[in-house]
Structures are given as structure tokens and as C-alpha cells.
Motif scaffolding. Structure first.
Motif, PDB file in Angstrom:
ATOM      1  N   TYR A  24       0.829  -1.217   0.000  1.00  0.00           N
ATOM      2  CA  TYR A  24       0.000   0.000   0.000  1.00  0.00           C
ATOM      3  C   TYR A  24       0.860   1.262   0.000  1.00  0.00           C
ATOM      4  O   TYR A  24       0.706   2.146  -0.831  1.00  0.00           O
ATOM      5  N   LEU A  28       1.667   4.189  -3.059  1.00  0.00           N
ATOM      6  CA  LEU A  28       1.341   5.607  -2.965  1.00  0.00           C
ATOM      7  C   LEU A  28       2.596   6.470  -3.076  1.00  0.00           C
ATOM      8  O   LEU A  28       2.569   7.554  -3.652  1.00  0.00           O
ATOM      9  N   ARG A  31       4.217   5.595  -6.904  1.00  0.00           N
ATOM     10  CA  ARG A  31       3.339   5.636  -8.092  1.00  0.00           C
ATOM     11  C   ARG A  31       3.966   4.802  -9.207  1.00  0.00           C
ATOM     12  O   ARG A  31       4.332   5.327 -10.268  1.00  0.00           O
ATOM     13  N   PHE A  54      -6.844   2.791   1.866  1.00  0.00           N
ATOM     14  CA  PHE A  54      -5.834   2.695   0.801  1.00  0.00           C
ATOM     15  C   PHE A  54      -6.469   2.361  -0.542  1.00  0.00           C
ATOM     16  O   PHE A  54      -6.003   2.820  -1.587  1.00  0.00           O
ATOM     17  N   ARG A  57      -7.535   5.588  -2.129  1.00  0.00           N
ATOM     18  CA  ARG A  57      -6.428   6.437  -2.581  1.00  0.00           C
ATOM     19  C   ARG A  57      -5.745   5.845  -3.813  1.00  0.00           C
ATOM     20  O   ARG A  57      -5.354   6.563  -4.724  1.00  0.00           O
ATOM     21  N   ILE A  58      -5.579   4.535  -3.818  1.00  0.00           N
ATOM     22  CA  ILE A  58      -4.890   3.907  -4.956  1.00  0.00           C
ATOM     23  C   ILE A  58      -5.809   3.869  -6.173  1.00  0.00           C
ATOM     24  O   ILE A  58      -5.378   4.094  -7.305  1.00  0.00           O
TER      25      ILE A  58
END
Ligand code: FE2
Lengths: 284, 259
Positions: A24, A28, A31, A54, A57-58
């Protein structure tokens, strides 16, 4: 990001990885140049906290597909409606490019063995599975992908090879195929068949995704452990699959003994390197 | 061969070593039917055991790996999974430990399991916004008595007789755990999640009462009344307000409902 291959008008995502908790933070931070991620649906069927945090966000940065392990599409209990509802809720949140599960069963009488158990390859089972796939697809409002599993035994009542069974289910239910190259290899060893027969028998237009993974030898049997790097014979079979099916979204599936993200990125690069010249020659 | 019959026999082979499946396995070179079934049977037990190892890491350290494996196998036999996700497989462990011999002779084990399971529940409980101190300041004095609050969904309460939290903490720090000790009265504990991290602390008697009353739906006025049992009546409003503020500061409260 989503493109369509000219030959079959098949949606194509490129090269992806299974998203794992261990990665995770690195995902982030770095990338990484991964085209997409596959999530295990059940891991995100929770109220909240870290996983969903997560995931969101991902997901903001990468296309995703959802991969389930508990649909039990070949099971003889009635379909678990609570599970299907949760799956649909998660899909509304993730907006995946597609949803997959396995051509197997996981338990009967309300129990879950948490394993991908083999089906007998019979006409009865084709009818049973295809009818359930149709109901799942109606409920989800989309086609699903079914993945071939590794298996360690076969039944004496089976009267067709696995590839015929998979192809028959896919045609009858009008569903798609997630072809796990490693599972083809593992099963071909465990049941002594030629993996190329498998590839050649599948309806190419239905193959939407490839899995690549490693495995472990246990005596004369190969066990699909997903805890090792992809081995050479599986890479060779992958090359054959690319030749046969063309541009198919490909990913590395690692579930155990999880290495740093960079190792998996390198493995994924190997897939790109193998597929690129083949795909080029197919276009030419 | 009906699919359902075959699946029942397969499942029975995994659950209890039933041998009916043997007659339906096709002969293939490399391994015989028994060996092939065994791969599934072993994988089944191993997979469930690993799920328990993830959910009860300190219980495992305290017991030692071999005794934990024995516990895991007994638990797997008693409570086969009935959930789509392995996430919930260990939910009967605390109760199992208090009921099944030989573990029931050591009540601390059940409490340690309850503490670890509660951490897991806190970890992935639903998300919710929490109330800020500024929002409390906006509430007018006449509204206070009828004020209700909703706990953050991650909030869990445990009553523990044994010093299992200290044991857990020591093991987590890689230290030797203190000897297991029981108190004559249970100690109240509160667990909750703040952002992504899990917190816990012990509760004094009157705070524990107030918190439980709040979670049962008591209003601020009712909590004040109840606190009179421990606090002089003229000090109750200030005391209750400071409790409320500490709960807000700890991000325990997700909604305030006016009178
Ligand atoms: Fe796979």
C-alpha cells in the motif's frame, strides 16, 4: 488508460499487479508504472479502516479489477445472496473494469473450505454452472470472468477435458475467461496433459485477462502456492498464450512470501518484454 | 454421480477424513487418490490455521507454536468456517477457549483472545467523522441535558480480570511477559480507532459507567444524575463536561443529537 485491441475489440488494460497490503505505502509513494491493479474482493468487504482507506487512494490513480474467491459458482448450495449484494456494493465503490471469480466450488451446506475446489467435467456441471453464472451476471448487470483453477485430483465421472468444460460454460453463460497461465501449467503437470491443447481449445474472443504466478513442487504434484517467482516453462507458455490470444491484460499474482514491490515490477517487466515482440509480429 | 453428493463427500474428506471420495478420484500417474485428496485436506487445515495466526499473534507467542497449532486444529474442527471471508473465522475463539479443555483451565487465554479479536474489530470497523470540540462549544446550556451522542463505530468495551493487556504489550515489545495475574474485580477497557490506528485505555469506575450509559442511549442529563453516585452533586456538571470533552478529544464521538 483503457484501450481496445483492434483484432477482437477486447478491452485492454495493459500490465498489472495484484494489490497487496504489504505494498500500500510503496504504491502511494512510488506511483509505480503499473497499468492497473487487481484487488481480492473479500478483503475489502469490511466496514472501514485501513483497507478501504488505501483502496480509495490507490483507485484514484489506477484502474482496477475485482477478483473474488468465494462466489462458489460451481457449488450446489443456492447462491449466497448476501455475498452477491456485498460484491455489488463494493463494485459500485470501486467501479472496476471487470469482476472475476473462479470456475470451482468452495463448500456446501453453508460451509466454506476457503479453497478453490475442482468440479467434475460433466454435462450436469456445465448446465449447473452456466445457469448460476447467468443469474450472477443478471444481478451484477455485467458479464463476469471465470478463472481456471489449479487442481490436484480429477474425478472418474468427468467425461470431457477441463478446457472443453471451461469453453462450454463460457459459451453457454456468455461469460468471459480469466486464463491463469500458471494454473494451466500446474494442472497439465498434475493431470498429465499438453497445456497447448488447453490454450488451443479456448474461445479466444472470451479471454479477457491473464494471471501469471509461481508455484511449489510437492513430490510428483505441483501445488499452486503463489509464493514464488514465475518459472521459465510458465513464461514459455505465456508466450504461446500471447501468440494465441493477442493483447490480453496481464498481471502477476503473488499471495504469499511477498517480495518488495520492485521485485514484482521487474517480473512484470519480463512479461512486457516477452509479449512485446510477439504482439508486434501479430500486428505486422 | 450427482454434483451435490460428490461435493458433500469431498467436503467431508476435508472436515473429518471421510473416505468416500476416494472411489471417485480418477487414477492418474504421479500420485494416488489418497495423496491427491491429502493435498486438499492439508491445505485446508493450514489455511485456516494461518488465519488464526494472523488474528491471534500474541496468544500464539504466549502458548508457543506447537500448543497453538493444537488449539488451532481443535478450533477448526469445532467451528468450520461459514463465512465468505476468512476475516471472521476466528470470531468464536475467545468463547472456545473458555469452554474447551484444557484451555478452559486458564481463563487468561480467553481474555487475551478477546483482546486480540477486539483489536481486529476496531481495525476495520466502519469509518465515521467525529465531533470536534468547537461543535460542543456551540451548544446552548438549555440543550445540554437532553443531548445524546453516538459513538464512533469502532468503539469496543472489554471487562478483563487478567493482566492480559500488560502481557500483550510486553510481547509486542519483544519482552518477557509478566506472570499472569487475576484481579478480584474486572478492569474495564476501552478500544477504538483514531484515523487508522488502534487505541486502548483502561477506564475508571465512574467513567466506565458513564460511557456504558452513553452507549445505551442515555442523555447527558441522565449521565449527570448517575454520576452523583461517585461525585458530589455540585461537581457533577463540571465532571461530566470534562468526561465528554475527553471523549471528544479522543475522537470517540461521531454524532451529537440535540434535545
Ligand atoms: Fe490466478
Amino acid at each position: 488508460m483503457r484501450t481496445t485491441t483492434a483484432a477482437t475489440s477486447r478491452p485492454y488494460l495493459g500490465y498489472g499487479l495484484g494489490l497487496r497490503t504489504e505494498h500500500y505505502e510503496s504504491v502511494l509513494r512510488q506511483r509505480p508504472a503499473v497499468d492497473w491493479f487487481e484487488i481480492i474482493s473479500e478483503n475489502y468487504m469490511v466496514g472501514g479502516g485501513k483497507a478501504l482507506h488505501f483502496l480509495e487512494r490507490i483507485r484514484a490513480d489506477y484502474p482496477m479489477v475485482m477478483h473474488g474467491v468465494s462466489l462458489s459458482i460451481g457449488g450446489s448450495d443456492t447462491l449466497n445472496e448476501d455475498y452477491l449484494r456485498e460484491l455489488k456494493t463494493l463494485a459500485a465503490r470501486v467501479e472496476p473494469e471487470w469482476i472475476s471469480d473462479h470456475l470451482c466450488w468452495t463448500g456446501v451446506e453453508g460451509y466454506n473450505m476457503h479453497d478453490l475446489l475442482p468440479l467434475p467435467y460433466t454435462e450436469e456441471a456445465v448446465r449447473h454452472v452456466a445457469e448460476r453464472v447467468c443469474r450472477v451476471q443478471d444481478f451484477l448487470g455485467r458479464q463476469i470472468l471465470l478463472e481456471n483453477v489449479s487442481s490436484y485430483l480429477s474425478y472418474d465421472c468427468s467425461h470431457m477435458p477441463e478446457w472443453e468444460f471451461l469453453a462450454a460454460v463460457a459459451r453457454r453463460a456468455d461469460c468471459l475467461i480469466l486464463l491463469d497461465i500458471n494454473n494451466v501449467y500446474v494442472s497439465s503437470h498434475n493431470h498429465r496433459f499438453d497445456p497447448h491443447d488447453y490454450l488451443n481449445a479456448l474461445p479466444a474472443e472470451r479471454v479477457r485477462q491473464f494471471h501469471l504466478a509461481g508455484h511449489t513442487h510437492s513430490g510428483e504434484i505441483i501445488v499452486d502456492t503463489h509464493d514464488q517467482a514465475v518459472i521459465d516453462p510458465v513464461w514459455k507458455l505465456y508466450a504461446s498464450a500471447v501468440r494465441r490470444f493477442g493483447m490480453v491484460s496481464t498481471m502477476i499474482e503473488r499471495d504469499d512470501n511477498i517480495p518488495p514491490l520492485d521485485d514484482l515490477l521487474a517480473e512484470l517487466e519480463q512479461a512486457r518484454t516477452i509479449a512485446a515482440p510477439i504482439l508486434k509480429s501479430l500486428v505486422a | 454421480m450427482r454434483l451435490r453428493v460428490l461435493q458433500r463427500q469431498f467436503q467431508n474428506a476435508l472436515l473429518g477424513g471421510d473416505r468416500q471420495l476416494l472411489t471417485h478420484v480418477a487414477p492418474t500417474p504421479g500420485a494416488d487418490a489418497e495423496q491427491r485428496i491429502d493435498i486438499y485436506a492439508q491445505a485446508y487445515r493450514l489455511r485456516l490455521q494461518e488465519a488464526l495466526e494472523v488474528d491471534f499473534p500474541k496468544l500464539r507467542t504466549l502458548l508457543g507454536t506447537d500448543p497453538f497449532d493444537e488449539l488451532a486444529q481443535a478450533y477448526i474442527e469445532r467451528h468450520p468456517s461459514q463465512q465468505p471471508s476468512l476475516r471472521w473465522f476466528g470470531r468464536h475463539m475467545a468463547a472456545f477457549l473458555t469452554q474447551a479443555a484444557p484451555w478452559s483451565a486458564q481463563p487468561a487465554l480467553g481474555e487475551l483472545a478477546a483482546f486480540e479479536w477486539a483489536q481486529g474489530e476496531v481495525f476495520d470497523a466502519p469509518d465515521a467523522d467525529t465531533v470536534a470540540v468547537a461543535e460542543i462549544a456551540e451548544i446552548s446550556p438549555q440543550e445540554w441535558p437532553r443531548l445524546h451522542f453516538q459513538p464512533h463505530p469502532s468503539l469496543r468495551r472489554l471487562d478483563l480480570y487478567w493482566n492480559v493487556v500488560a502481557v500483550w504489550q510486553a510481547l509486542d515489545n519483544g519482552e518477557a511477559p509478566p506472570p499472569l495475574l487475576a484481579a478480584t474485580k474486572a478492569q474495564a477497557w476501552l478500544l477504538w480507532r483514531r484515523q487508522l490506528s488502534i487505541h486502548w485505555r483502561s477506564l475508571g469506575v465512574e467513567e466506565c459507567w458513564a460511557l456504558d450509559a452513553w452507549r445505551r442511549g442515555a442523555s447527558f442529563g441522565e449521565i449527570c444524575e448517575g454520576l452523583c453516585e461517585w461525585v458530589a452533586p455540585e461537581q457533577v456538571p463540571v465532571h461530566a463536561a470534562s468526561l465528554l470533552k475527553s471523549w471528544v478529544d479522543a475522537r470517540l464521538i461521531s454524532v451529537l443529537v440535540g434535545g
